[in-house]
Write an enzyme that holds these catalytic residues in place. Structure first.
Site, PDB file in Angstrom:
ATOM      1  N   GLY A  25       0.787  -1.200   0.081  1.00  0.00           N
ATOM      2  CA  GLY A  25       0.047   0.014  -0.088  1.00  0.00           C
ATOM      3  C   GLY A  25       0.785   1.319   0.058  1.00  0.00           C
ATOM      4  O   GLY A  25       0.749   2.431   0.738  1.00  0.00           O
ATOM      5  N   GLY A  28      -0.886   4.974  -0.928  1.00  0.00           N
ATOM      6  CA  GLY A  28      -1.553   5.530  -0.361  1.00  0.00           C
ATOM      7  C   GLY A  28      -1.393   6.847   0.857  1.00  0.00           C
ATOM      8  O   GLY A  28      -0.172   7.215   0.640  1.00  0.00           O
ATOM      9  N   GLN A  29      -2.175   7.035   1.507  1.00  0.00           N
ATOM     10  CA  GLN A  29      -1.936   8.254   2.203  1.00  0.00           C
ATOM     11  C   GLN A  29      -0.649   8.358   3.154  1.00  0.00           C
ATOM     12  O   GLN A  29      -0.199   9.080   3.420  1.00  0.00           O
ATOM     13  CB  GLN A  29      -3.122   8.598   3.203  1.00  0.00           C
ATOM     14  CG  GLN A  29      -2.986  10.025   3.697  1.00  0.00           C
ATOM     15  CD  GLN A  29      -3.906  10.162   5.181  1.00  0.00           C
ATOM     16  OE1 GLN A  29      -4.757   9.110   5.654  1.00  0.00           O
ATOM     17  NE2 GLN A  29      -3.929  11.423   5.741  1.00  0.00           N
ATOM     18  N   ILE A  52      -0.738  -1.747  -6.296  1.00  0.00           N
ATOM     19  CA  ILE A  52      -1.657  -2.548  -6.838  1.00  0.00           C
ATOM     20  C   ILE A  52      -1.803  -1.828  -8.278  1.00  0.00           C
ATOM     21  O   ILE A  52      -1.728  -0.470  -8.290  1.00  0.00           O
ATOM     22  CB  ILE A  52      -2.873  -2.679  -6.309  1.00  0.00           C
ATOM     23  CG1 ILE A  52      -3.541  -1.440  -5.821  1.00  0.00           C
ATOM     24  CG2 ILE A  52      -3.048  -3.675  -5.215  1.00  0.00           C
ATOM     25  CD1 ILE A  52      -5.174  -1.333  -5.364  1.00  0.00           C
ATOM     26  N   ILE A  72      -2.561  -7.274  -1.794  1.00  0.00           N
ATOM     27  CA  ILE A  72      -2.704  -7.916  -0.388  1.00  0.00           C
ATOM     28  C   ILE A  72      -3.766  -9.134  -0.608  1.00  0.00           C
ATOM     29  O   ILE A  72      -3.520 -10.095   0.555  1.00  0.00           O
ATOM     30  CB  ILE A  72      -2.713  -6.925   0.814  1.00  0.00           C
ATOM     31  CG1 ILE A  72      -2.453  -7.518   2.056  1.00  0.00           C
ATOM     32  CG2 ILE A  72      -4.543  -6.507   0.607  1.00  0.00           C
ATOM     33  CD1 ILE A  72      -2.075  -6.678   3.190  1.00  0.00           C
ATOM     34  N   TYR A 160     -15.127  -1.029   9.534  1.00  0.00           N
ATOM     35  CA  TYR A 160     -13.772  -0.293   9.459  1.00  0.00           C
ATOM     36  C   TYR A 160     -13.252  -0.874  10.807  1.00  0.00           C
ATOM     37  O   TYR A 160     -12.164  -1.533  11.033  1.00  0.00           O
ATOM     38  CB  TYR A 160     -13.608   1.073   9.352  1.00  0.00           C
ATOM     39  CG  TYR A 160     -12.165   1.737   9.416  1.00  0.00           C
ATOM     40  CD1 TYR A 160     -11.338   1.373   8.700  1.00  0.00           C
ATOM     41  CD2 TYR A 160     -11.972   2.640  10.464  1.00  0.00           C
ATOM     42  CE1 TYR A 160     -10.085   1.948   8.684  1.00  0.00           C
ATOM     43  CE2 TYR A 160     -10.521   3.115  10.757  1.00  0.00           C
ATOM     44  CZ  TYR A 160      -9.747   2.887   9.481  1.00  0.00           C
ATOM     45  OH  TYR A 160      -8.491   3.438   9.578  1.00  0.00           O
ATOM     46  N   LYS A 164     -10.533  -3.483  12.237  1.00  0.00           N
ATOM     47  CA  LYS A 164      -9.336  -3.150  13.034  1.00  0.00           C
ATOM     48  C   LYS A 164      -9.250  -3.837  14.337  1.00  0.00           C
ATOM     49  O   LYS A 164      -8.081  -4.370  14.765  1.00  0.00           O
ATOM     50  CB  LYS A 164      -9.617  -1.676  13.352  1.00  0.00           C
ATOM     51  CG  LYS A 164      -9.373  -0.681  12.186  1.00  0.00           C
ATOM     52  CD  LYS A 164      -7.965  -0.841  11.368  1.00  0.00           C
ATOM     53  CE  LYS A 164      -7.732  -0.222  10.291  1.00  0.00           C
ATOM     54  NZ  LYS A 164      -6.366  -0.518   9.426  1.00  0.00           N
TER      55      LYS A 164
END
Ligand code: AKB
Length: 335
Positions: A25, A28-29, A52, A72, A160, A164
Site C-alpha cells: 500500500g 496511499g495516504q 496495486i 494484499i 472499519y 481493526k
C-alpha cells in the site's frame, strides 16, 4: 523541491540495524510518505514499494527505489516479493478508510482481514516482522470517551472498526502462537499536505487546510462539538518506525498501542486557522454517515502505555501543525 523532503522532522531517527522492508500500500495516504521516510533511514534499495495496478508509484517514489506489484489479497504476490528482496519487515498499509468501508463492507473485510491473514502467513513462513496500523475507529460508543484507556471495551459499530479490532486480535494471535513479531499503533486522524486521504471520517481536518489556503469557504461535514484525536503526519511516521524499532523486552502490549497528540472539534481547528488566515470562512453541511461514525468514536485516547513502553512522544500540537500546513500548502499551490 520534493514534497517528501519538506516535512519538518524535528527528531533525526538513526538506527544501526539494516532492514529489508516491504511496504504494502505504498501509494496511499500513509504509504507514500512512510516509504520515502524509511528509504531515508534504511537506504533506498532496502525499501520496496508494493502497489496495486492502477495505483502505480510516481515521481520520486518510483524513481528512488524498487517497486513491485503486491496485491494484499494475493498471498503469492506477497510471498514472491518477500523472497525476491529477502524481506524481514513488512509494513501492511492496505485498507479502506472508515466511510468507504461502510459502503463496501465485503471489500473492507477482504482487504483488512483476508489481506492481513495472507501477510501474517507469509511472515510466519519467512520470519518477517509485521506492522499493521489500527485506529481510534477500533473503539465503539461504549468505550470511555475521554482518556480512553489502552485496555478497555472495544465494540465498534463500523465495518472499519470490526476489521481493526479483528486485526489486532489476529496479530496478537500470530505473536503468541507462532512468535511472529507483530506490532501496531492505533492511529488518530492523520493530517498531511502531501497525499490527501480518501474516504475517512477525519478527512475534514485535512480538507479544511486546502480550502483555507485556496481562499475557498469550507463546508464542514462534521458538527461543532465533535471531538476526535488527530495527528500531524511526521509524528505518525515516527510512531510507525519507532514501534518497530522498540526494545521487545519492554513491550507489555503489541497490537495495538493508543497514541495521541491533539484532540479538537471543527470550531477549534477553524479558529486556529483563522489566526493565520483571518478572512477564512466555514459553514456546516453535515454528512450523516461520517457524523454517525464520529459520534461512535472516542474524543481523546490515553496513550500512557506507549509513552512508558517505548517512549512515544508527539512533537506537534495544533498550532505548530497549522503553521506548517499553511506554509507548505502555500508553496504547493503557489499562494
Ligand atoms: C478514518 O477517518 O477512517 C481514519 C482513521 C481515524 O482511522 N482517518
Amino acid at each position: 523541491m520534493s514534497n517528501f523532503a519538506n516535512h519538518n522532522f524535528k527528531t533525526t531517527i538513526f538506527y544501526q540495524e539494516m532492514k529489508n522492508i516491504l511496504v504494502i500500500g505504498s501509494t496511499g495516504q500513509i504509504g507514500s510518505e512512510l516509504t520515502m521516510k524509511l528509504r531515508s533511514i534504511y537506504g533506498n534499495d532496502a525499501v520496496v514499494a508494493g502497489y496495486i495496478p492502477g495505483a502505480e508509484p510516481k515521481g520520486e517514489l518510483a524513481e528512488t527505489g524498487p517497486k513491485e506489484v503486491v496485491d494484499i489479497t494475493n498471498a503469492q504476490q506477497i510471498a514472491d516479493a518477500v523472497k525476491k528482496y529477502d524481506i524481514d519487515t513488512i509494513y501492511n498499509l492496505a485498507a479502506l478508510l472508515s466511510a468507504v468501508a461502510e459502503t463496501k463492507p465485503l471489500l473492507a473485510w477482504k482487504i483488512g482481514i483476508g489481506g492481513l491473514m495472507n501477510t501474517l502467513e507469509v511472515a510466519r513462513e519467512c520470519q518477517c516482522a509485521v506492522f499493521t496500523p489500527s485506529s481510534i475507529g477500533s473503539f465503539g460508543p461504549n468505550a470511555p470517551k475521554d482518556g480512553t484507556p489502552q485496555d478497555t471495551i472495544q465494540q465498534p459499530r463500523t465495518m472499519y472498526g470490526v476489521t481493526k479490532v479483528s486485526g489486532e486480535l489476529l496479530s496478537n494471535y500470530y505473536y503468541t502462537r507462532f512468535g511472529v513479531d507483530t506490532r501496531s499503533v492505533r492511529f488518530p486522524g492523520l493530517i498531511s499536505y502531501v497525499t490527501p486521504p480518501g474516504g475517512g471520517t477525519t478527512d475534514y481536518a485535512v480538507d479544511i487546510y486546502y480550502s483555507a489556503v485556496k481562499g475557498e469557504k469550507f463546508s464542514c461535514p462534521i458538527n461543532a462539538g465533535t471531538f476526535m484525536d488527530m495527528m500531524y503526519m511526521p509524528d505518525a511516521l515516527r510512531a510507525a518506525i519507532e514501534i518497530m524499532e522498540a526494545d521487545p523486552t519492554r513491550l507489555v502490549h503489541r497490537n495495538s498501542f493508543n497514541i495521541a497528540s491533539m484532540s479538537f472539534d471543527p470550531e477549534i481547528i477553524y479558529n486556529c486557522i483563522k489566526k493565520y488566515i483571518p478572512g477564512f470562512e466555514m459553514e456546516y453541511v453535515p454528512d450523516l454517515l461520517r457524523q454517525g461514525i464520529a459520534d461512535s468514536w472516542p474524543n481523546r485516547l490515553d496513550d500512557t502505555c506507549a509513552r512508558v513502553e517505548w517512549d512515544w512522544k508527539p512533537e506537534y500540537d495544533l498550532d505548530s501543525m497549522t503553521q506548517d500546513m499553511i506554509e507548505k500548502l502555500r508553496i504547493k499551490f503557489g499562494k
